[in-house]
Design a protein around this motif. Structure first.
Motif, PDB file in Angstrom:
ATOM      1  N   VAL A 208      -9.758  23.284  -9.989  1.00 14.34           N
ATOM      2  CA  VAL A 208      -8.938  23.621  -8.832  1.00 14.34           C
ATOM      3  C   VAL A 208      -8.446  25.062  -8.930  1.00 14.34           C
ATOM      4  CG1 VAL A 208      -6.790  22.759  -9.840  1.00 14.34           C
ATOM      5  CG2 VAL A 208      -7.030  22.816  -7.360  1.00 14.34           C
ATOM      6  N   GLU A 209      -8.235  25.546 -10.147  1.00 14.03           N
ATOM      7  CA  GLU A 209      -7.823  26.938 -10.328  1.00 14.03           C
ATOM      8  C   GLU A 209      -8.898  27.894  -9.805  1.00 14.03           C
ATOM      9  OE1 GLU A 209      -7.656  24.633 -12.665  1.00 14.03           O
ATOM     10  OE2 GLU A 209      -5.600  24.537 -13.427  1.00 14.03           O
TER      11      GLU A 209
ATOM     12  N   GLN B   2      -8.559  30.547  -6.601  1.00 13.02           N
ATOM     13  CA  GLN B   2      -8.898  31.967  -6.746  1.00 13.02           C
ATOM     14  C   GLN B   2      -9.906  32.403  -5.688  1.00 13.02           C
ATOM     15  OE1 GLN B   2     -10.833  32.985 -10.449  1.00 13.02           O
ATOM     16  NE2 GLN B   2     -10.266  35.128 -10.300  1.00 13.02           N
ATOM     17  N   GLN B   3     -10.979  31.629  -5.538  1.00 12.07           N
ATOM     18  CA  GLN B   3     -12.002  31.986  -4.559  1.00 12.07           C
ATOM     19  C   GLN B   3     -11.515  31.759  -3.132  1.00 12.07           C
ATOM     20  OE1 GLN B   3     -16.060  30.821  -5.293  1.00 12.07           O
ATOM     21  NE2 GLN B   3     -15.745  30.685  -7.502  1.00 12.07           N
ATOM     22  N   GLY B   4     -10.684  30.731  -2.942  1.00 13.91           N
ATOM     23  CA  GLY B   4     -10.143  30.450  -1.614  1.00 13.91           C
ATOM     24  C   GLY B   4      -9.234  31.557  -1.120  1.00 13.91           C
ATOM     25  N   LYS B   5      -8.375  32.079  -1.994  1.00 14.04           N
ATOM     26  CA  LYS B   5      -7.491  33.187  -1.627  1.00 14.04           C
ATOM     27  C   LYS B   5      -8.306  34.414  -1.224  1.00 14.04           C
ATOM     28  CE  LYS B   5      -3.428  32.173  -4.515  1.00 14.04           C
ATOM     29  NZ  LYS B   5      -2.649  32.638  -5.686  1.00 14.04           N
ATOM     30  N   HIS B   6      -9.350  34.675  -2.004  1.00 18.49           N
ATOM     31  CA  HIS B   6     -10.214  35.815  -1.688  1.00 18.49           C
ATOM     32  C   HIS B   6     -10.845  35.641  -0.304  1.00 18.49           C
ATOM     33  CE1 HIS B   6     -12.993  39.152  -2.409  1.00 18.49           C
ATOM     34  NE2 HIS B   6     -13.954  38.365  -1.940  1.00 18.49           N
ATOM     35  N   ALA B   7     -11.299  34.421  -0.005  1.00 19.71           N
ATOM     36  CA  ALA B   7     -11.915  34.151   1.291  1.00 19.71           C
ATOM     37  C   ALA B   7     -10.912  34.321   2.429  1.00 19.71           C
ATOM     38  CB  ALA B   7     -12.507  32.740   1.306  1.00 19.71           C
ATOM     39  N   ILE B   8      -9.686  33.825   2.241  1.00 17.93           N
ATOM     40  CA  ILE B   8      -8.654  33.976   3.274  1.00 17.93           C
ATOM     41  C   ILE B   8      -8.409  35.453   3.570  1.00 17.93           C
ATOM     42  CG2 ILE B   8      -6.177  33.709   3.760  1.00 17.93           C
ATOM     43  CD1 ILE B   8      -6.292  30.997   2.366  1.00 17.93           C
TER      44      ILE B   8
ATOM     45  N   ASP C 117      -3.606  21.641  -0.870  1.00 20.17           N
ATOM     46  CA  ASP C 117      -2.233  21.929  -1.309  1.00 20.17           C
ATOM     47  C   ASP C 117      -2.191  23.164  -2.201  1.00 20.17           C
ATOM     48  OD1 ASP C 117      -1.102  19.821   0.010  1.00 20.17           O
ATOM     49  OD2 ASP C 117      -0.199  18.919  -1.751  1.00 20.17           O
ATOM     50  N   ALA C 118      -3.090  23.184  -3.176  1.00 21.93           N
ATOM     51  CA  ALA C 118      -3.095  24.280  -4.142  1.00 21.93           C
ATOM     52  C   ALA C 118      -3.313  25.621  -3.465  1.00 21.93           C
ATOM     53  CB  ALA C 118      -4.186  24.039  -5.179  1.00 21.93           C
ATOM     54  N   LEU C 119      -4.180  25.644  -2.467  1.00 23.05           N
ATOM     55  CA  LEU C 119      -4.505  26.902  -1.794  1.00 23.05           C
ATOM     56  C   LEU C 119      -3.426  27.332  -0.806  1.00 23.05           C
ATOM     57  CD1 LEU C 119      -6.423  29.221  -1.211  1.00 23.05           C
ATOM     58  CD2 LEU C 119      -7.712  27.716   0.322  1.00 23.05           C
TER      59      LEU C 119
ATOM     60  N   PHE D  36      -0.186  26.175 -11.320  1.00 21.32           N
ATOM     61  CA  PHE D  36      -0.263  24.927 -12.052  1.00 21.32           C
ATOM     62  C   PHE D  36       0.452  25.016 -13.391  1.00 21.32           C
ATOM     63  CE2 PHE D  36      -3.523  24.733  -8.945  1.00 21.32           C
ATOM     64  CZ  PHE D  36      -3.436  23.419  -8.497  1.00 21.32           C
ATOM     65  N   PRO D  37       0.985  23.910 -13.857  1.00 27.65           N
ATOM     66  CA  PRO D  37       1.721  23.918 -15.122  1.00 27.65           C
ATOM     67  C   PRO D  37       0.840  24.394 -16.268  1.00 27.65           C
ATOM     68  CG  PRO D  37       1.210  21.673 -14.426  1.00 27.65           C
ATOM     69  CD  PRO D  37       0.896  22.559 -13.264  1.00 27.65           C
TER      70      PRO D  37
END
Length: 274
Positions: free
Chosen positions: A74-75, A79-85, A106-108, A114-115
């Protein structure tokens, strides 16, 4: 002013991919897939991956970005999702996150950190000897809330959740504070309608050579054990191809498990009032 994003979510078999494309065409958007199996190359029919024709020219991100032999965390997705946004926003377009993996969404969208729980190799080695049922029972005892939303057939996720719960007492509640203005679109159907849609889609995929896809993946080096870890369609196809269950048992058990998965997705998204 927070940048605007849109999320199309809901249980499996509700037409999320088609809806996201429709919105993207209407509102000048690009789509970020939030599906924990569609990130993997070659997992096409079993994961219900959207085809080039179905995309209708709309750019899709986070599809076919990982080797199925390796676990995509999920990490890595965040990372890749933020870049895409950011890439989509810089074009002046609307980022549309589409999928049913609530943990990924949720994470994105809430920028969750994350802990910091480092892998406990001794605990992991011990847990790897547990049966799936034992892992489920262990997590349910440690953290009933996390158990309600996790994929209970995925031993990799169960072990990680147990690892975190053992270290921290439970998987911690993380405040939802998004850097984005989020528009939610939730898709669903009444129980009987959704059950019928799930069954018809399963049969259609089998008629569309879903089992042949699994055979080819195995020939190309994806082990049946790894296929089981990938869950749902791939898990039960592997069991059938190994001779552990018959074709009819595969259909019956898989249909039941997909419906249970759909109910877990509803539980996850219910916290948004959807």
């Amino acid at each position: 002013m927070k940048p605007k994003i849109l999320v199309v979510c809901g249980p499996t078999a509700t037409g999320k991919s088609d809806k996201a494309v429709e919105i993207a065409l209407e509102r000048n958007g690009e789509i970020i897939s939030a599906d924990s199996r569609q990130v993997y190359k070659g997992l096409d029919i079993g994961s219900g991956k959207i085809t080039q024709e179905e995309m209708k020219g709309v750019k899709h991100h986070l599809i076919d970005v990982a080797n199925p032999k390796n676990v995509f965390s999920v990490e890595e997705f965040v990372q890749q999702g933020k870049h895409a946004i950011e890439e989509i926003l810089q074009k002046g377009k609307l980022p549309i996150i589409c999928g049913g993996t609530g943990y990924y969404i949720d994470a994105l969208v809430y920028n969750i950190h994350f802990p910091e729980v480092t892998p406990d190799e001794t605990l992991r080695k011990d847990l790897e000897s547990y049966s799936l049922e034992d892992l489920q029972n262990r997590l349910q005892e440690l953290d009933p809330e996390r158990y309600e939303t996790i994929d209970t057939k995925n031993p990799v996720r169960l072990i990680r959740a147990i690892e975190i719960a053992t270290e921290l007492g439970k998987v911690p509640f993380i405040e939802r504070n998004s850097p984005y203005e989020i528009e939610w679109i939730y898709l669903d159907f009444p129980d009987e309608v959704l059950k019928e849609r799930i069954y018809k889609r399963l049969i259609s995929r089998l008629e569309n050579e879903m089992l042949d896809e699994a055979k080819i993946l195995n020939i190309n080096g994806l082990s049946f054990e790894r296929m089981k870890q990938l869950g749902l369609e791939y898990r039960y196809e592997a069991m059938h191809l190994l001779g552990e269950i018959s074709y009819e048992e595969m259909i019956q058990q898989l249909n039941t498990k997909i419906w249970q998965f759909a109910k877990r997705q509803r539980t996850w998204f219910r916290k948004y009032g959807k």
